[in-house]
Structure formats: C-alpha cells, structure tokens
Design a protein around this motif. Structure first.
Motif, PDB file in Angstrom:
ATOM      1  N   GLU A  75      36.344 -72.617 -82.289  1.00  0.00           N
ATOM      2  CA  GLU A  75      37.199 -73.207 -83.271  1.00  0.00           C
ATOM      3  C   GLU A  75      36.938 -73.897 -84.020  1.00  0.00           C
ATOM      4  O   GLU A  75      35.790 -75.145 -84.529  1.00  0.00           O
ATOM      5  CB  GLU A  75      38.557 -73.557 -82.684  1.00  0.00           C
ATOM      6  CG  GLU A  75      39.934 -72.742 -81.996  1.00  0.00           C
ATOM      7  CD  GLU A  75      41.012 -72.901 -81.730  1.00  0.00           C
ATOM      8  OE1 GLU A  75      41.784 -73.797 -81.980  1.00  0.00           O
ATOM      9  OE2 GLU A  75      41.293 -72.384 -80.626  1.00  0.00           O
ATOM     10  N   LEU A  76      37.356 -73.909 -85.834  1.00  0.00           N
ATOM     11  CA  LEU A  76      36.465 -75.021 -86.663  1.00  0.00           C
ATOM     12  C   LEU A  76      37.052 -76.382 -86.442  1.00  0.00           C
ATOM     13  O   LEU A  76      38.102 -76.566 -86.416  1.00  0.00           O
ATOM     14  CB  LEU A  76      37.585 -73.972 -89.126  1.00  0.00           C
ATOM     15  CG  LEU A  76      37.055 -72.709 -88.465  1.00  0.00           C
ATOM     16  CD1 LEU A  76      37.863 -72.980 -89.731  1.00  0.00           C
ATOM     17  CD2 LEU A  76      35.189 -73.637 -88.045  1.00  0.00           C
ATOM     18  N   PRO A  77      36.089 -77.241 -86.334  1.00  0.00           N
ATOM     19  CA  PRO A  77      36.694 -78.989 -86.512  1.00  0.00           C
ATOM     20  C   PRO A  77      36.806 -78.968 -87.437  1.00  0.00           C
ATOM     21  O   PRO A  77      36.325 -78.681 -88.677  1.00  0.00           O
ATOM     22  CB  PRO A  77      35.143 -79.115 -85.944  1.00  0.00           C
ATOM     23  CG  PRO A  77      34.530 -78.428 -86.751  1.00  0.00           C
ATOM     24  CD  PRO A  77      34.301 -77.185 -86.486  1.00  0.00           C
ATOM     25  N   LEU A  99      31.153 -71.327 -89.760  1.00  0.00           N
ATOM     26  CA  LEU A  99      31.313 -70.799 -88.371  1.00  0.00           C
ATOM     27  C   LEU A  99      30.376 -71.961 -87.661  1.00  0.00           C
ATOM     28  O   LEU A  99      29.832 -72.294 -87.550  1.00  0.00           O
ATOM     29  CB  LEU A  99      31.213 -69.577 -88.423  1.00  0.00           C
ATOM     30  CG  LEU A  99      31.824 -69.074 -88.877  1.00  0.00           C
ATOM     31  CD1 LEU A  99      31.767 -67.248 -88.725  1.00  0.00           C
ATOM     32  CD2 LEU A  99      33.523 -69.355 -89.067  1.00  0.00           C
ATOM     33  N   TRP A 100      30.949 -72.078 -86.288  1.00  0.00           N
ATOM     34  CA  TRP A 100      30.606 -73.425 -85.444  1.00  0.00           C
ATOM     35  C   TRP A 100      30.646 -72.626 -84.128  1.00  0.00           C
ATOM     36  O   TRP A 100      31.774 -71.671 -83.916  1.00  0.00           O
ATOM     37  CB  TRP A 100      31.479 -74.835 -85.504  1.00  0.00           C
ATOM     38  CG  TRP A 100      31.663 -75.788 -86.484  1.00  0.00           C
ATOM     39  CD1 TRP A 100      31.970 -75.143 -87.534  1.00  0.00           C
ATOM     40  CD2 TRP A 100      30.760 -77.092 -86.585  1.00  0.00           C
ATOM     41  NE1 TRP A 100      31.987 -76.185 -88.504  1.00  0.00           N
ATOM     42  CE2 TRP A 100      31.127 -76.946 -88.011  1.00  0.00           C
ATOM     43  CE3 TRP A 100      30.619 -77.810 -85.329  1.00  0.00           C
ATOM     44  CZ2 TRP A 100      30.931 -78.469 -88.373  1.00  0.00           C
ATOM     45  CZ3 TRP A 100      29.711 -79.002 -86.337  1.00  0.00           C
ATOM     46  CH2 TRP A 100      29.904 -79.533 -87.379  1.00  0.00           C
ATOM     47  N   LEU A 109      25.699 -69.399 -88.920  1.00  0.00           N
ATOM     48  CA  LEU A 109      26.752 -67.966 -89.648  1.00  0.00           C
ATOM     49  C   LEU A 109      27.911 -68.464 -90.367  1.00  0.00           C
ATOM     50  O   LEU A 109      27.629 -69.446 -90.348  1.00  0.00           O
ATOM     51  CB  LEU A 109      28.070 -67.270 -88.344  1.00  0.00           C
ATOM     52  CG  LEU A 109      27.660 -66.693 -87.387  1.00  0.00           C
ATOM     53  CD1 LEU A 109      28.137 -67.121 -86.091  1.00  0.00           C
ATOM     54  CD2 LEU A 109      26.689 -65.511 -88.042  1.00  0.00           C
ATOM     55  N   VAL A 110      28.260 -67.993 -91.231  1.00  0.00           N
ATOM     56  CA  VAL A 110      29.385 -68.515 -92.421  1.00  0.00           C
ATOM     57  C   VAL A 110      30.721 -67.201 -91.980  1.00  0.00           C
ATOM     58  O   VAL A 110      30.659 -66.040 -92.504  1.00  0.00           O
ATOM     59  CB  VAL A 110      29.072 -68.521 -93.584  1.00  0.00           C
ATOM     60  CG1 VAL A 110      28.158 -69.368 -93.893  1.00  0.00           C
ATOM     61  CG2 VAL A 110      28.204 -67.111 -94.764  1.00  0.00           C
ATOM     62  N   LEU A 111      31.560 -67.611 -92.756  1.00  0.00           N
ATOM     63  CA  LEU A 111      33.276 -66.403 -92.707  1.00  0.00           C
ATOM     64  C   LEU A 111      33.282 -65.774 -93.882  1.00  0.00           C
ATOM     65  O   LEU A 111      33.373 -67.274 -95.030  1.00  0.00           O
ATOM     66  CB  LEU A 111      34.159 -66.761 -92.309  1.00  0.00           C
ATOM     67  CG  LEU A 111      35.601 -66.145 -92.783  1.00  0.00           C
ATOM     68  CD1 LEU A 111      36.062 -64.610 -92.461  1.00  0.00           C
ATOM     69  CD2 LEU A 111      36.763 -67.066 -92.286  1.00  0.00           C
ATOM     70  N   SER A 112      33.640 -65.513 -94.904  1.00  0.00           N
ATOM     71  CA  SER A 112      33.231 -64.904 -96.237  1.00  0.00           C
ATOM     72  C   SER A 112      34.302 -64.821 -96.230  1.00  0.00           C
ATOM     73  O   SER A 112      34.994 -62.841 -96.394  1.00  0.00           O
ATOM     74  CB  SER A 112      32.440 -63.854 -96.979  1.00  0.00           C
ATOM     75  OG  SER A 112      32.690 -63.523 -98.031  1.00  0.00           O
ATOM     76  N   LEU A 113      35.369 -64.923 -97.754  1.00  0.00           N
ATOM     77  CA  LEU A 113      36.474 -64.743 -97.813  1.00  0.00           C
ATOM     78  C   LEU A 113      36.707 -64.614 -99.492  1.00  0.00           C
ATOM     79  O   LEU A 113      36.003 -65.346 -99.849  1.00  0.00           O
ATOM     80  CB  LEU A 113      37.482 -65.668 -97.523  1.00  0.00           C
ATOM     81  CG  LEU A 113      37.992 -66.030 -95.697  1.00  0.00           C
ATOM     82  CD1 LEU A 113      38.515 -67.628 -95.589  1.00  0.00           C
ATOM     83  CD2 LEU A 113      38.273 -65.129 -95.732  1.00  0.00           C
ATOM     84  N   ARG A 114      37.718 -63.770 -99.588  1.00  0.00           N
ATOM     85  CA  ARG A 114      38.317 -63.668-101.120  1.00  0.00           C
ATOM     86  C   ARG A 114      39.479 -63.948-101.097  1.00  0.00           C
ATOM     87  O   ARG A 114      40.235 -63.259-100.143  1.00  0.00           O
ATOM     88  CB  ARG A 114      38.366 -61.922-101.668  1.00  0.00           C
ATOM     89  CG  ARG A 114      36.822 -61.757-101.453  1.00  0.00           C
ATOM     90  CD  ARG A 114      35.766 -60.403-101.833  1.00  0.00           C
ATOM     91  NE  ARG A 114      35.353 -59.742-101.718  1.00  0.00           N
ATOM     92  CZ  ARG A 114      34.253 -58.609-102.150  1.00  0.00           C
ATOM     93  NH1 ARG A 114      35.301 -58.087-102.023  1.00  0.00           N
ATOM     94  NH2 ARG A 114      33.017 -58.859-102.056  1.00  0.00           N
ATOM     95  N   VAL A 115      40.349 -64.918-101.975  1.00  0.00           N
ATOM     96  CA  VAL A 115      41.382 -65.609-101.965  1.00  0.00           C
ATOM     97  C   VAL A 115      41.885 -64.948-103.278  1.00  0.00           C
ATOM     98  O   VAL A 115      41.160 -65.662-104.310  1.00  0.00           O
ATOM     99  CB  VAL A 115      41.952 -66.644-101.263  1.00  0.00           C
ATOM    100  CG1 VAL A 115      43.115 -67.536-101.277  1.00  0.00           C
ATOM    101  CG2 VAL A 115      40.211 -66.833-100.276  1.00  0.00           C
TER     102      VAL A 115
END
Length: 132
Positions: A75-77, A99-100, A109-115
């Motif tokens: 989980e994200l710190p 990401l951790w 790693l990264v999470l890519s989002l569109r908001v």
C-alpha cells in the motif's frame, strides 16, 4: 512547486505548463486503487467509488506487468505524494503515481491515471501500470 507544510491541502489546478503534486482530494481514491492491486484485484471487481470499471484487457496487462516486475506491491506510504505528479491536458489530468514494493520501497513502477471532473466530483480512469 513548494507546498506550504502548514496548509497540507493540495488543490487540483489546471496548469498545462508544469507537473503538479497529486491533489489532496484524489489521494484516498488512489490509495483504494492501489490497495485493490495489492490484493491482486487488478480489475477493481469490488469497485472503488469514482473509478471507472477496468476492462479485462487492461487488468490482464496490469497483472502481467506487475508479475514480470517480480516484486510484491505494498500500500502507498505518505512519501509517495512527494514524487507522484499530475499535469492538466486541456480536458483532463494525466497522473503518475509511484508504486511501492516490500523489498524496494519506491519502485520503478507507476500507476497511470486519467482524471476528469464531472458534476459530482472527480472521475478516475486507470490507464496502466508500467515502468516509464
């Protein structure tokens, strides 16, 4: 951008000229998305309020990318907000969330989002998890 430590609220600004920190209002939703991924629910089958359903194709790609990476997500710190960013794209924000993992801490790693905004708040679309 420097955040005033006495005012921890980070607004969602439409700034197409520079990357900005992840807005405070988005952070709980993003944590829920990552919590689902930690539990290996890449399709977000339980659902996260404000998040669009993840297609089976996207969920499979995310699962394979994380498996190929070979580390266990956690989980994200709070520190993730120090390096994660978003930028206004004219009609939506694109966001990259670091990401951790259990062995590395902050990973590649990264999470890519569109908001985007709708009448009731923000709408999140999971785009991909990958190494940029």
């Amino acid at each position: 951008m420097t955040i005033n430590k006495q005012d921890p609220q980070v607004p969602a600004l439409r700034d197409a000229d520079s990357e900005r920190p992840i807005p405070s209002a988005w952070r709980p939703v993003i944590c829920e998305i990552v919590r689902a991924f930690v539990g290996r629910d890449y399709a977000l089958s339980v659902g996260v309020p404000g998040v669009s359903p993840v297609s089976s194709e996207t969920a499979e790609h995310i699962e394979k990318y994380i498996q190929h990476y070979g580390e266990e997500l956690v989980e994200l710190p709070e520190e993730t907000w120090d390096s994660s960013v978003c930028i206004w794209m004219g009609v939506r924000w694109d966001a990259l969330i670091d990401l951790w993992t259990s062995s590395e801490g902050r990973s590649d790693l990264v999470l890519s989002l569109r908001v985007s905004e709708d009448g009731s708040g923000f709408k999140f679309d999971v785009y991909m998890v990958y190494v940029p």
